[in-house]
Scaffold this motif. Structure first.
Motif, PDB file in Angstrom:
ATOM      1  N   ASN A 159       7.645  -9.283   0.355  1.00  0.00           N
ATOM      2  CA  ASN A 159       7.411  -9.417   1.788  1.00  0.00           C
ATOM      3  C   ASN A 159       5.984  -9.766   2.174  1.00  0.00           C
ATOM      4  O   ASN A 159       5.758 -10.324   3.249  1.00  0.00           O
ATOM      5  N   GLU A 165       3.461 -11.804   1.623  1.00  0.00           N
ATOM      6  CA  GLU A 165       2.919 -13.099   2.048  1.00  0.00           C
ATOM      7  C   GLU A 165       3.434 -13.494   3.428  1.00  0.00           C
ATOM      8  O   GLU A 165       2.655 -13.905   4.295  1.00  0.00           O
ATOM      9  N   SER A 166       4.718 -13.363   3.655  1.00  0.00           N
ATOM     10  CA  SER A 166       5.274 -13.745   4.954  1.00  0.00           C
ATOM     11  C   SER A 166       4.781 -12.806   6.054  1.00  0.00           C
ATOM     12  O   SER A 166       4.529 -13.244   7.186  1.00  0.00           O
ATOM     13  N   THR A 205       1.066 -13.612   6.809  1.00  0.00           N
ATOM     14  CA  THR A 205       0.996 -14.908   7.494  1.00  0.00           C
ATOM     15  C   THR A 205       1.401 -14.791   8.961  1.00  0.00           C
ATOM     16  O   THR A 205       0.744 -15.353   9.849  1.00  0.00           O
ATOM     17  N   SER A 206       2.454 -14.043   9.237  1.00  0.00           N
ATOM     18  CA  SER A 206       2.939 -13.935  10.613  1.00  0.00           C
ATOM     19  C   SER A 206       2.038 -13.060  11.476  1.00  0.00           C
ATOM     20  O   SER A 206       1.790 -13.369  12.650  1.00  0.00           O
ATOM     21  N   GLY A 240       8.299  -6.166   6.838  1.00  0.00           N
ATOM     22  CA  GLY A 240       8.947  -7.209   7.616  1.00  0.00           C
ATOM     23  C   GLY A 240       9.952  -6.732   8.640  1.00  0.00           C
ATOM     24  O   GLY A 240      10.733  -7.538   9.168  1.00  0.00           O
TER      25      GLY A 240
END
Length: 238
Positions: free
Chosen positions: A16, A18-19, A22-23, A98
């Protein structure tokens, strides 16, 4: 411009991280240049730390807090203490799995001056009825022990004035397991200006949860003893 520290604990979140980074990193746009996204990663046995270090090449305002304890609660306290030390005006906490939505942050930020803390309220949870039941029990216990009524004590989606967090952080030992629950309790008990705002809450987006119901039960038993101690202290200080 107000400085914002977005802080999140991480443990074995290679699926999870990296996403999520980034967000959430996008929230720093338009904020003070001193703003940061800080991830506490200590104890991970997967590639979480490696991925975070790689992401730092792309995101210069991303920092890694490596010297916190392994558990979730102590990582939160370390993150809050770090943000206070660095002079953050506001601290926003979420988790690295996430389950929360960055698009819901703007309301919190827009109301930062009107309230000392804006805390998420997970009215519809997609992470299982058992965890929703645990949260209901926690809120009931807080009502019984401290006489406070809160809709969601432990939501990992909270914007707080750094000065407010600093006001209460010294009441915790560095290894305390459930600081967010007690921060929420302190805010309600002492009449801090707090708003609860409905948020969405998705299932874990990848990987496995490091805290299962057995661990939650053990933490809960210990929490009842801690609640009695905090209650004695709070009666003396009110």
């Amino acid at each position: 411009m107000d400085s914002l520290y977005v802080v999140m604990p991480a443990y074995n979140e290679e699926a999870n991280i990296e996403s999520v980074v980034t967000s959430w990193y996008k929230l720093l746009e338009g904020k003070s240049k001193e703003s940061r996204l800080v991830v506490a990663d200590s104890g991970s046995t997967d590639r979480t730390h490696e991925i975070l270090q790689k992401l730092q090449e792309k995101y210069p305002q991303l920092e890694i807090l490596e010297d916190s304890l392994k558990q979730h609660g102590p990582k939160l306290l370390a993150l809050y203490g770090y943000a206070i030390k660095k002079g953050a005006d506001y601290i926003f906490q979420t988790d690295s799995d996430g389950q929360t939505n960055p698009k819901e942050f703007d309301f919190f930020w827009d109301n930062r001056e009107a309230y000392d803390a804006v805390i998420g309220n997970r009215t519809a949870r997609e992470d299982g009825k058992d965890r929703a039941f645990v949260e209901d029990v926690v809120c009931l216990l807080l009502s019984m022990y401290f006489g406070v009524k809160v809709p969601d004590a432990n939501a990992p989606f909270r914007l707080m004035k750094s000065s407010l967090v600093a006001k209460y952080i010294d009441r915790f030992d560095e290894d305390y397991n459930i600081p967010n629950i007690m921060f929420t309790t302190f805010f309600a008990f002492y009449g801090e200006k707090t708003l609860f705002k409905e948020i969405s809450f998705k299932p874990r987006q990848g990987g496995e949860n490091s805290i299962d119901l057995v661990k939650i039960t053990k933490i809960g038993i210990k929490a009842c003893s801690d609640f009695r101690k905090f209650k004695r202290q709070m009666k003396k200080s009110k």
